[in-house]
Design an enzyme around this catalytic site. Sequence first.
Site, PDB file in Angstrom:
ATOM      1  N   GLU A  80       0.842  -1.199   0.000  1.00  0.00           N
ATOM      2  CA  GLU A  80       0.000   0.000   0.000  1.00  0.00           C
ATOM      3  C   GLU A  80       0.877   1.248   0.000  1.00  0.00           C
ATOM      4  OE1 GLU A  80      -3.834   1.865   2.449  1.00  0.00           O
ATOM      5  OE2 GLU A  80      -2.786   0.102   3.226  1.00  0.00           O
ATOM      6  N   ASN A 134      -6.742   1.370   2.633  1.00  0.00           N
ATOM      7  CA  ASN A 134      -7.501   2.600   2.799  1.00  0.00           C
ATOM      8  C   ASN A 134      -7.104   3.649   1.759  1.00  0.00           C
ATOM      9  OD1 ASN A 134      -8.571   1.309   5.011  1.00  0.00           O
ATOM     10  ND2 ASN A 134      -7.502   2.544   6.530  1.00  0.00           N
ATOM     11  N   ASN A 159     -12.215  -1.330  -1.008  1.00  0.00           N
ATOM     12  CA  ASN A 159     -11.515  -1.804   0.192  1.00  0.00           C
ATOM     13  C   ASN A 159     -12.265  -1.415   1.455  1.00  0.00           C
ATOM     14  OD1 ASN A 159      -8.939  -2.626   1.772  1.00  0.00           O
ATOM     15  ND2 ASN A 159      -9.340  -0.546   2.475  1.00  0.00           N
ATOM     16  N   GLU A 160     -12.579  -2.407   2.281  1.00  0.00           N
ATOM     17  CA  GLU A 160     -13.156  -2.187   3.617  1.00  0.00           C
ATOM     18  C   GLU A 160     -14.275  -1.139   3.607  1.00  0.00           C
ATOM     19  OE1 GLU A 160      -9.994  -1.458   6.428  1.00  0.00           O
ATOM     20  OE2 GLU A 160      -9.196  -3.488   6.213  1.00  0.00           O
ATOM     21  N   GLU A 218      -6.194  -9.328   3.578  1.00  0.00           N
ATOM     22  CA  GLU A 218      -5.397  -8.586   4.568  1.00  0.00           C
ATOM     23  C   GLU A 218      -5.393  -9.392   5.866  1.00  0.00           C
ATOM     24  OE1 GLU A 218      -5.750  -4.401   5.434  1.00  0.00           O
ATOM     25  OE2 GLU A 218      -6.448  -3.956   3.396  1.00  0.00           O
ATOM     26  N   GLN A 235       2.059  -6.209   5.432  1.00  0.00           N
ATOM     27  CA  GLN A 235       2.347  -5.894   4.048  1.00  0.00           C
ATOM     28  C   GLN A 235       3.730  -6.430   3.696  1.00  0.00           C
ATOM     29  OE1 GLN A 235       1.442  -1.858   2.912  1.00  0.00           O
ATOM     30  NE2 GLN A 235      -0.341  -1.770   4.255  1.00  0.00           N
TER      31      GLN A 235
END
Length: 508
Positions: A48, A93, A193-194, A311, A359
């Site tokens: 990310e 995010n 995402n989320e 994730e 990550q």
Amino acid sequence: MKKYNLLFASLLFLFPNETIAQERAIIKIDTDRVIDQINPHLYGNFSEHLGQGIYGGIYDPKSIQADEDGFRKDVIEQTKELKVSILRWPGGNFVSGYHWEDGIGDRSKRPTRIDLAWGGKESNMIGTDEFIQFARKAKVEPYFCVNLGTGSLDEARNWVEYCNVEKGTYYSDLRRKNGFEKPHKVTYWGLGNEVDGPWQMGHKSPEDYSKMAIETAKLMRWIDKDIKLIASGSSNYDADWNKWNRTILDEMYNYIDYISLHHYSHNTSDYYTYLTNTIEVENYIRIVEQQIKEAKMKNRSSKDVFIAFDEWNAWTRTFGGTDNTLSEIYDLQDALIVAQYLNIFLRTCDIVKMANMAQLVNVIAPMRVDNDKLWKQTTYYPLYLFANNCRGKALDIYIKSPAYSTDKYKEVPYLDVSSTYEPSRNEVVINVVNRNKDKAITADILSQTGSFDKKATANIVSGANINITNSVNEQNVDIKKEEIKTSGEKITYSFAPRSFTQIIVKVK
């Protein structure tokens, strides 16, 4: 008899987390009891635009490690060594505020944007084409996540056109103009995402997300019918996560190939409680598996949908704090948590077909760069052992182990176990976490089909105490090798306290 019972009760009161007499554990291996084939994408990762994950991580043109394109050669080599199969990008995010056209073309003309997700500024020096370059160098499959927070349907489908159409359209010709004649052929695409999280830009209800994601999926597939789509499943377990997943699956079943799940383990209590954090992960997976089956029946569909656990990790020290670089330092107990996640993904590989550790480098990552030198965290080693050795088929094993209890869970086995079988090599791998902090546990490992070779190898990840860490100058935790003698149908082995052990043995 009464005196004995009184003494026994007293010992239980004094040592609630320990069994009074450590009975021998039993692990039964049957190569005919197959869960499913292991998808190599279980050993995926995630990069990310956050902290030094991209800039200073995979890309650092001022480093002595930089190649001709500015990518760190040491990170590329360690990514290959970890056998990373698929790499998710650009978020996270971050993606909910990311507009991919900012990151293509002449670098001197790319805009610098405020990163609303993590703070700071985004230079856009690494964009679509550069990430594909890194992916090809590191031999990983790219997995792109589209912006369904502040983005649009057109933005998503145009990105597919830019990446996957050969020529003759506006965006495919733009890619060629930018120096990339051949299409990137990105197969895997995440639909946001989320989006279930109120922390997310463009947070939506499950109904609103489903409507937007369906329309986005339609347009993306009309550009390239061969892409695989991942719906944004649950990440917010403080909310009604069952309703979220059920709504997504009921509405979107015929448009998606995967539903994503996210989970992080936070060490907010004592060691023994921390090591039970992953129990809920296996529960979540099995619940969502049943929701998938329910949605398949409701939609009268013949297709299958799987879980992409895209994730996951241990994450404690920088969680919820002011350090938005997430430059976590991991200890031994975090390495055991990582091994337990991977055990779970093998035990559930019939439904989990992708998993992406968060990550890759510097940001809650198994490797870090400090003083321009790459070093391996404690969590690197279990990940390395699983990715390099656990291929072929996952086995459904029998395990009987001494146990302990916490306030939330009763009878937690000290030994957390998974096993794999590679028929082409006649090789069985047995992965064992010994959660016991202070005591070794002896186990009889029994072959139910055929016999073990006379010799086996044990790879052991352990350390002097649960808080021990690695650093740029010191590797306190790594892999120790040990040769084991077997007796044909049985291996008797003592698993060290607070350890992850991987036993590799031929069968015949």
